[in-house]
Enzyme design. Structure first.
Site, PDB file in Angstrom:
ATOM      1  N   GLY A 323      74.950 -69.729  24.870  1.00 36.93           N
ATOM      2  CA  GLY A 323      75.405 -70.023  23.606  1.00 36.93           C
ATOM      3  C   GLY A 323      76.343 -69.757  21.980  1.00 36.93           C
ATOM      4  O   GLY A 323      76.117 -68.577  23.265  1.00 36.93           O
ATOM      5  N   GLY A 326      73.753 -67.334  16.973  1.00 38.19           N
ATOM      6  CA  GLY A 326      72.714 -67.526  15.471  1.00 38.19           C
ATOM      7  C   GLY A 326      73.302 -66.828  14.444  1.00 38.19           C
ATOM      8  O   GLY A 326      74.047 -65.917  14.441  1.00 38.19           O
ATOM      9  N   LEU A 327      73.151 -67.627  13.125  1.00 36.87           N
ATOM     10  CA  LEU A 327      73.985 -66.687  11.628  1.00 36.87           C
ATOM     11  C   LEU A 327      72.352 -65.776  11.447  1.00 36.87           C
ATOM     12  O   LEU A 327      72.492 -64.875  10.837  1.00 36.87           O
ATOM     13  CB  LEU A 327      74.669 -67.669  10.923  1.00 36.87           C
ATOM     14  CG  LEU A 327      75.959 -68.563  11.335  1.00 36.87           C
ATOM     15  CD1 LEU A 327      75.666 -69.134   9.435  1.00 36.87           C
ATOM     16  CD2 LEU A 327      77.151 -67.485  11.155  1.00 36.87           C
ATOM     17  N   LYS A 342      63.842 -63.898  19.588  1.00 35.63           N
ATOM     18  CA  LYS A 342      64.821 -63.888  18.204  1.00 35.63           C
ATOM     19  C   LYS A 342      64.546 -63.397  17.029  1.00 35.63           C
ATOM     20  O   LYS A 342      62.932 -62.567  16.230  1.00 35.63           O
ATOM     21  CB  LYS A 342      64.358 -65.139  17.777  1.00 35.63           C
ATOM     22  CG  LYS A 342      64.215 -67.133  19.109  1.00 35.63           C
ATOM     23  CD  LYS A 342      64.107 -67.759  18.661  1.00 35.63           C
ATOM     24  CE  LYS A 342      65.204 -68.916  17.816  1.00 35.63           C
ATOM     25  NZ  LYS A 342      65.024 -69.624  17.587  1.00 35.63           N
ATOM     26  N   ASP A 377      57.583 -74.565  20.103  1.00 34.25           N
ATOM     27  CA  ASP A 377      56.124 -73.838  19.599  1.00 34.25           C
ATOM     28  C   ASP A 377      56.874 -72.197  19.815  1.00 34.25           C
ATOM     29  O   ASP A 377      57.707 -72.241  20.591  1.00 34.25           O
ATOM     30  CB  ASP A 377      55.297 -73.911  20.969  1.00 34.25           C
ATOM     31  CG  ASP A 377      53.853 -72.911  19.889  1.00 34.25           C
ATOM     32  OD1 ASP A 377      54.321 -72.806  18.833  1.00 34.25           O
ATOM     33  OD2 ASP A 377      52.842 -72.890  20.786  1.00 34.25           O
TER      34      ASP A 377
END
Ligand SMILES: Nc1ncnc2c1ncn2[C@@H]1O[C@H](COP(=O)(O)OP(=O)(O)OP(=O)(O)O)[C@@H](O)[C@H]1O
Ligand SMILES: [Mg+2]
Length: 582
Positions: A323, A326-327, A342, A377
């Site tokens: 995918g 992310g920024l 993350k 979650d």
């Protein structure tokens, strides 16, 4: 500071921690019970307050104990020898308790905070298999019923025994349950008799729903029998009968809030309950099951243990996720376990204007609120240490380069000061692209329409995702669309939804920047279709069903509803599974 009780021994410390744990545990059970009473009284707002209090309880208990430990021990509060001694003693104290492993998780939490532990301290905390005491816990003491015939009489008895409030029509419900159970048994094949019918002795509560969780044993196979109850003005009614593992798994899913499982006091500990649940959902990891009934901190301990086990496997490698990167977050995964990690970047790419604090608030909002099957979650880890040789080089490079303030590499270990883990999903943009490549229009349409429904559901619980791009949503293995990117998440009622003003002239229409005043928090739903990336083929159908999402009016109505504080019904099963009334 010379502290009055700096003579505390390791034994005394262990006993003090256990006493605190017992207070925490009693309070946890009391709040769980009170949640059940709020269902009985249909006092939904009370239920929400109780749920919040229970979510905060662990940290509150920990802080109280830590204050006490620090006050008593002063500088010695972080002493390794003392904690190592306490750990020995605590091991013995927790050995033959039904909830021994939860107590050990609690001990770990206190010790880690007191000592500021990074990574794991094998001398001072319970790690790996030591988390779980050697003694075999008692199995759950279930309620057993004569299985010979799954008759309406037997099922009426189940309802009478276990329903948490007056039943509206027990005989009518029992007939429907018997028919559904019979149908499930036929569908799963085999003429073999049921040899046992048993239920968890108590009730599972969440939001406006209550569940009786049972199983039918046939040969050596368990068939679930979960009764979903609702409390209406005329009394408690059975709303659905769930008999398939995947259905039950959705009810206990990672995108729902934690259950309040109010069991008979002598039923057994949380491990016994989880073991029972595991027979209904064999593919679910035990950490997920502990978490689903509110033991999320212990769930985290067990998740870490599972991660260690996966990392130790030959060839294990921490890799980039599929995918769009992310920024805000660097996201990586371990292919053999469906978890993503993350890590927040030091600086966020344009046009992000958020801060670390703001990102954490988004995740916290999700933790403390209802998730209604639409928010994944996340578990928060501090001071997590991972083996350096398990990282794909590009992931480690990116972490060091872009998150250097919270990622430290030393010898063979990578320490990450702060990260979230989440269930790994297929990003919706990837899912749609792959479905299009396979020419699977059914899968494409289903996911896209469920995305529309996800936005509407979130609005109904006063959540505005902020960033509506498809890449911020994932698809579960059950095909449900769930949001997972919380850095721009806010309460719906904190946003101002505006119509685009009419352009004053042709020049206005051509301007790249808005010619009208846009304040912080202003949102223009009419603009969304242009950038969300809805596949062209499905655009018309999407607009027919969910076109209202692109009007400010819709969102303002949802705000009105949120302000009126009505708790909306969400059923973790499809409409088609609901029993007909009457
Ligand atoms: N739970 C998950 N399962 C699978 N992939 C995920 C998950 N969470 C994030 N990802 C992947 O990581 C990417 C970045 O994650 P996320 O959107 O949470 O971070 P972000 O930095 O806040 O993104 P953005 O730039 O959209 O604000 C996603 O686009 C997706 O590809
Ligand atoms: Mg994102």
């Amino acid at each position: 500071m010379t502290s009055p009780a700096s003579t505390w021994t390791g034994d005394a410390l262990a006993e003090r921690v256990l006493a605190s744990f017992e207070v925490y545990d009693a309070e946890f059970r009391a709040l769980t019970r009170r949640f059940g009473l709020s269902f009985r009284d249909r006092a939904w707002a009370d239920g929400q307050r109780i749920a919040l209090e229970r979510l905060l309880l662990y940290t509150v208990s920990l802080e109280e104990l830590l204050d006490d430990v620090r006050l008593s021990l002063g500088d010695a509060a972080g002493d390794e020898m003392l904690w190592a001694e306490a750990r020995e003693r605590f091991g013995r104290l927790s050995d033959d308790r039904d909830d021994g492993e939860i107590a050990r998780s609690f001990f770990n939490s206190v010790g880690r905070r007191a000592r500021g532990t990074v990574g794991i301290g094998p001398r001072t905390e319970f790690v790996g298999d030591e988390v779980i005491p050697d003694t075999t816990p008692h199995p759950l003491r279930t309620r057993r019923y004569p299985p010979q015939a799954l008759s309406a009489e037997v099922l009426e008895k189940v309802l009478e025994d276990l329903a948490p409030a007056r039943l509206a029509d027990p005989a009518g419900d029992a007939r429907k349950i018997a028919a559904a159970a019979e149908e499930a048994l036929c569908a799963t094949g085999g003429d073999d008799e049921i040899v046992a019918l048993e239920f968890v002795p108590g009730c599972f509560f969440r939001s406006k729903g209550a569940y009786l969780v049972g199983r039918m044993l046939r040969c050596d196979e368990f068939v679930p029998l979960v009764l979903a109850l609702v409390h209406e003005e005329e009394g408690v009614r059975t709303d659905a009968v769930l008999t398939r593992t995947d259905e039950v798994s959705v009810v206990f899913g990672f995108s729902r809030s934690y259950f309040h499982a109010d069991l008979d006091p002598d039923a057994g500990g949380a491990r016994a309950l989880v073991d029972f649940l595991h027979t209904l959902m064999p593919h679910r990891r035990e950490d997920e099951l502990f978490t689903s009934v509110g033991y999320n901190r212990h769930g985290k301990t067990l998740l870490f243990r599972a991660l260690q086990e996966h990392l130790a496997r030959p060839g294990a490698r921490l890799e980039r996720t599929q995918g769009v990167p992310g920024l805000v977050m660097i996201v990586f995964t371990l292919p053999s376990i469906d978890v993503v990690f993350k890590v927040m970047r030091d600086r966020f790419g344009l046009p992000k204007r958020t801060s670390r604090q703001r990102v954490r608030e988004g995740y916290r909002l999700v933790f403390l609120g209802d998730r209604v099957g639409r928010l994944a979650d996340a578990q928060e880890f501090e001071g997590l240490v991972l083996p350096v040789d398990r990282f794909a080089p590009e992931v480690l490079d990116e972490l060091c380069r872009e998150a250097g303030s919270i990622v430290h590499v030393e010898a063979d270990a990578v320490t990450i000061d702060h990260l979230y883990t989440e269930r790994r999903l297929t990003p919706l943009d990837v899912h749609l692209r792959e479905a299009a490549e396979r020419r699977d229009e059914t899968a494409e349409r289903a996911a896209l329409l469920d995305y529309g429904q996800a936005l509407a559901d979130l609005a109904a619980i006063n959540v505005f995702p902020g960033d509506l791009l498809l890449k911020n949503f994932g698809v579960t293995r059950h095909g449900r669309v769930v949001f997972y990117d919380y850095d721009e998440l806010t309460r719906l009622t904190d946003v101002r939804f505006r119509e685009l003003p009419e352009p004053r002239d042709e020049l206005d229409e051509l301007r790249a920047e808005p010619w009208f005043y846009v304040a912080e928090g202003d949102v223009f739903p009419e603009e969304w279709p242009a950038f969300i990336g809805i596949p062209e083929r499905l655009r018309e159908e999407f607009m027919v069903r969910y076109g209202a999402l692109f009007t400010a009016e819709f969102w303002r109505q949802m705000q009105e509803q949120a302000r009126s504080r009505e708790l909306v019904d969400f059923f973790p099963y499809p409409e088609s599974r609901r029993l007909p009334k009457g």
